[in-house]
Write a protein that holds these residues in place. Structure first.
Motif, PDB file in Angstrom:
ATOM      1  N   PHE A 121       4.374 -10.487   2.555  1.00  0.00           N
ATOM      2  CA  PHE A 121       3.062  -9.985   2.141  1.00  0.00           C
ATOM      3  C   PHE A 121       2.347  -9.277   3.292  1.00  0.00           C
ATOM      4  O   PHE A 121       1.576  -8.345   3.056  1.00  0.00           O
ATOM      5  N   THR A 122       2.607  -9.689   4.509  1.00  0.00           N
ATOM      6  CA  THR A 122       2.047  -8.985   5.665  1.00  0.00           C
ATOM      7  C   THR A 122       2.692  -7.609   5.794  1.00  0.00           C
ATOM      8  O   THR A 122       2.017  -6.620   6.137  1.00  0.00           O
ATOM      9  N   GLU A 168       0.969  -5.397   3.313  1.00  0.00           N
ATOM     10  CA  GLU A 168      -0.358  -5.008   3.796  1.00  0.00           C
ATOM     11  C   GLU A 168      -0.260  -3.906   4.845  1.00  0.00           C
ATOM     12  O   GLU A 168      -1.022  -2.931   4.822  1.00  0.00           O
ATOM     13  N   ARG A 169       0.703  -4.043   5.758  1.00  0.00           N
ATOM     14  CA  ARG A 169       0.847  -3.040   6.823  1.00  0.00           C
ATOM     15  C   ARG A 169       1.389  -1.724   6.270  1.00  0.00           C
ATOM     16  O   ARG A 169       1.031  -0.645   6.762  1.00  0.00           O
ATOM     17  N   ALA A 180       0.708  -0.590   3.294  1.00  0.00           N
ATOM     18  CA  ALA A 180      -0.459   0.031   2.667  1.00  0.00           C
ATOM     19  C   ALA A 180      -1.374   0.666   3.711  1.00  0.00           C
ATOM     20  O   ALA A 180      -1.878   1.786   3.526  1.00  0.00           O
ATOM     21  N   GLU A 181      -1.593  -0.026   4.833  1.00  0.00           N
ATOM     22  CA  GLU A 181      -2.432   0.524   5.906  1.00  0.00           C
ATOM     23  C   GLU A 181      -1.828   1.807   6.467  1.00  0.00           C
ATOM     24  O   GLU A 181      -2.543   2.774   6.751  1.00  0.00           O
ATOM     25  N   THR A 219      -8.381   1.776  -1.769  1.00  0.00           N
ATOM     26  CA  THR A 219      -8.068   0.796  -2.805  1.00  0.00           C
ATOM     27  C   THR A 219      -6.985   1.304  -3.735  1.00  0.00           C
ATOM     28  O   THR A 219      -6.063   0.563  -4.118  1.00  0.00           O
ATOM     29  N   ARG A 268      -3.594   1.187  -1.914  1.00  0.00           N
ATOM     30  CA  ARG A 268      -3.118  -0.193  -1.773  1.00  0.00           C
ATOM     31  C   ARG A 268      -2.598  -0.734  -3.104  1.00  0.00           C
ATOM     32  O   ARG A 268      -1.629  -1.496  -3.147  1.00  0.00           O
ATOM     33  N   ARG A 272       1.022  -2.466  -3.720  1.00  0.00           N
ATOM     34  CA  ARG A 272       1.163  -3.810  -4.273  1.00  0.00           C
ATOM     35  C   ARG A 272       2.019  -3.807  -5.538  1.00  0.00           C
ATOM     36  O   ARG A 272       2.722  -4.779  -5.830  1.00  0.00           O
ATOM     37  N   ASP A 323       0.626 -12.642  -4.763  1.00  0.00           N
ATOM     38  CA  ASP A 323       0.374 -13.474  -3.592  1.00  0.00           C
ATOM     39  C   ASP A 323       1.387 -14.616  -3.550  1.00  0.00           C
ATOM     40  O   ASP A 323       2.271 -14.724  -4.412  1.00  0.00           O
ATOM     41  N   THR A 366       3.548 -14.804   4.876  1.00  0.00           N
ATOM     42  CA  THR A 366       2.272 -14.300   5.389  1.00  0.00           C
ATOM     43  C   THR A 366       2.043 -14.784   6.816  1.00  0.00           C
ATOM     44  O   THR A 366       2.382 -15.928   7.137  1.00  0.00           O
TER      45      THR A 366
END
Length: 706
Positions: free
Chosen positions: A378-379, A382-383, A385-386, A412, A415, A419, A426, A468
């Motif tokens: 999940f990290t 997130e990265r 998406a960033e 948003t 991201r 996802r 999650d 995570t």
């Protein structure tokens, strides 16, 4: 039996004279430290007043210099205060033992006096007492008369022990002195064990046995698993081991680097005085409940271990028991671990990202994701998406595309596309998906709306840690030694969580015969599968209870490896009553009688906390002076205590009363464990009461009495 000669010794006068001399030198050192503390306090106060009065006239460098001076003065004062505490302990009892050792090639033996701390006379520089943790002190614990050796940083010192003595010194006065030609004398041990217990666990440096010393001084094991029978002193030994390691590795290990994982706050308070008694600072404490709060507070509600125990004692359904058994196996850990590791390959689906006439190719997405293979799932998402957001914002700033400025809604939207490449939002959703496989059907059942069963708590935390980078993990990075008590009550998945959180040395201890939940208890072998590198040691001699109480408990739940101490007392008593009112009246009278006979601590140990709360109300209304310990309690209490078998684990009392020892209360395997735990809390006296037919677990005693 240890050979002890208790007759007065020809040199007893010399020993008393030496004690007076040591007390005198300690008194002078105490006066010197008192003066030093007073001077430091005055100096610190004057410096603070100077800074306050002249702060407007001082530049930044002058203020920094003054603050540094105050900091140094405070540090010096703290050192003096700590030294003063050590001297105060020695003034009460400077030493408890002496070993006469003649090193090879030395003409005469030297007498080494062993105490809580080392003390060197400031004038003569003579070392008047040796810290019990010093290398030479191991001679006192490990050897009989004859050949012996002890290890030093420069190598082993070989020689012969000519004699050993044991002392009982209280308030600076010698109560008795015994000559011992073998190991630490049973006579002294019997005297110590026969005394009433205090309201807290005490240090045992004067009576450490050889097998216990081997555990304490083990400095090589990265993970040490200690199996100890009820009353073997395993918790105390673990704390003494911590004190030894803090002494041995003082340059690299401090109390700030040590953490104890204990079963509850009452137990944590009960053991809280041991390390300070040994001259060490108290260490951090935690329990699995605190770990659960750290990782699940914002994720889901959950059952606690106490909730699970209460449900089991009230009668859990077979489905819940099956789920507990499944999630308490080592195979479950491997199964969940393998499944989580396979999710990226099987379920991550890279796709093109499109936004505001811009796009990032599927190949870019897959390549960027592949560069983060060491990052949890999940990290990584997130990265990714960033990184995608950064790429689109860069294109806008370069003018390669037109349109309004980048806004939060744009990020948003990007991201959301990232996802969508993974089907689980999650860790909780991912963990639920684990049970969608046909072979795991029925193995996940919520305990309520947004509430998971306790059996799912640590598998879920393990899933969070595997997928995570959770900020909660950082709070344990400073821990360099973890002590885990009551090891049998934690499942392999809980140990897998500990392995993830604590990359440090560990002491793991418990008793497989004292499991609270038989459906999720861990054996030493199961723990070893999580820590294959662990060393294992056993403590099989039980010191807590009299022979009569130990044999009674053994008949309830036998442990063939247990070796009882040869200390006698009254046989456990079983008393029948016509109704609850008569039973309660007898308990009140019995607690009064036991306290009058000199028992400072009396434990009334019920099967459940609900029964303890009910009986507490009845007894208190009858005028009994007692304290209730329940799941909300944070401190142990002196005097008469009423609690449940679960909460009483690890505690000990001079006398124990077990109410409701009937067939309806103690009927199944879990009840047997609870009864065994309750009975093994007693040091000197054990009383069981009942109103209905007595439990079959005590038939042996009733048959013998007929």
């Amino acid at each position: 039996m240890t050979e002890v000669d208790a007759r007065p010794k020809p040199d007893e006068a010399a020993e008393r004279a030496r004690l007076e001399y040591v007390i005198e030198r300690l008194g002078l050192e105490a006066e010197r430290l008192d003066a030093a503390i007073s001077r430091s306090a005055t100096s610190i106060d004057e410096s603070k007043r100077h800074i306050w009065s002249h702060q407007r006239d001082m530049d930044h460098a002058e203020k920094a210099s003054m603050r540094t001076e105050v900091g140094v003065a405070v540090s010096v004062a703290d050192g003096s205060v700590a030294a003063r505490r050590r001297v105060a302990r020695l003034l009460d009892s400077p030493y408890f033992g002496r070993v006469d050792f003649r090193a090879d090639e030395e003409p005469d033996a030297e007498g080494y006096y062993i105490g809580l701390h080392s003390f060197r006379d400031r004038d003569s520089l003579e070392l008047l007492t040796h810290d019990w943790r010093a290398p030479v002190s191991s001679l006192y614990y490990d050897y009989e008369s004859g050949e012996a050796e002890y290890a030093t940083p420069e190598g082993s010192v070989h020689g012969d022990i000519d004699g050993k003595r044991q002392y009982k010194i209280v308030g600076g006065s010698l109560e008795y002195m015994l000559e011992s030609t073998l190991n630490i004398g049973d006579d002294v041990l019997q005297r110590e064990l026969s005394e009433s217990t205090d309201d807290k666990m005490n240090n045992i440096v004067a009576t450490i046995q050889r097998e216990q010393n081997a555990v304490i001084r083990n400095e090589t094991a990265d993970v040490l698993i200690l199996q100890g029978v009820a009353g073997s002193g395993k918790t105390s030994i673990a704390l003494h081991r911590v004190a030894f390691l803090l002494y041995r590795f003082a340059d690299t290990l401090s109390s700030d680097n040590v953490m104890i994982l204990s079963p509850n706050k009452v137990f944590g308070d009960y053991i809280g005085s041991v390390l300070p008694e040994l001259g060490e600072e108290q260490v951090k404490e935690i329990d699995f409940g605190a770990l659960a709060r750290t990782f699940l507070t914002k994720v889901t509600d959950y059952e606690t271990f106490s909730d699970q125990v209460i449900a089991l004692l009230e009668g859990a359904d077979e489905g819940a028991i099956a789920r507990m058994r499944y999630k308490a196996s080592t195979e479950f850990v491997a199964e969940l671990d393998h499944w989580l590791a396979s999710r990226i390959d099987e379920e991550f689906a890279p796709a093109e990202i499109r936004h505001r006439a811009m796009s990032l190719s599927k190949q870019w997405v897959a390549g960027r994701f592949a560069t983060m293979q060491t990052v949890p799932l999940f990290t990584r998402l997130e990265r990714l998406a960033e990184a995608a957001v950064h790429q689109f914002k860069s294109k806008l700033s370069e003018g390669s595309t037109t349109g309004p400025k980048w806004a939060a809604k744009d990020a948003t939207a990007v991201r959301a596309q990232v996802r969508a490449m993974f089907p689980h939002k999650d860790a909780l959703a991912l963990y639920r998906a684990f049970y969608e496989a046909p072979n795991r059907e029925g193995m996940f059942a919520p305990a309520g709306r947004r509430t998971v069963e306790h059996a799912d708590v640590f598998p879920l935390i393990y899933t969070i840690l595997a997928t995570t980078r959770h900020p909660g993990s950082k709070s344990f990075e400073s821990v360099r030694h973890l002590v885990v008590d009551e090891m049998q009550d934690y499942t392999p998945i809980q140990y897998a969580v500990l392995r993830q959180l604590f990359s440090c040395k560990m002491t793991i201890l418990g008793d497989s015969n004292q499991k609270v939940n038989p459906f999720s208890a861990s054996s030493v072998e199961a723990i070893r599968r999580v820590f294959p590198e662990a060393d294992g040691l056993e403590l099989n001699k039980s010191y807590r209870s009299t022979t009569e109480i130990t044999e009674f408990a053994q008949a309830i739940s036998r442990n063939d490896r247990l070796v009882p101490i040869n200390r006698h007392g009254p046989a456990p008593a079983i008393r029948a009553f016509d109704d609850d009112a008569a039973q309660s009246a007898e308990i009140v009278a019995l607690t009064t009688e036991l306290r009058a006979r000199g028992h400072r601590s009396v434990g009334i140990v019920c099967k459940t906390i609900a029964r303890a709360q009910e009986l507490y109300g009845v007894l208190e209304a009858s005028g009994a002076d007692l304290t209730l310990l329940d799941y909300g309690s944070e401190a142990f209490a002196a005097g008469t205590v009423i609690t449940s078998a679960h909460i009483s684990k690890g505690l000990e009392f001079d006398a124990v009363i077990v109410p409701d020892a009937d067939a309806g209360t103690y009927a199944n395997a879990m009840d047997r464990s609870m009864l065994y735990i309750a009975c093994t809390r007693a040091m000197h006296e054990l009383h069981l009461t009942h109103t209905d037919e007595p439990t079959a677990f005590v038939d042996f005693a009733l048959t013998a009495a007929r």
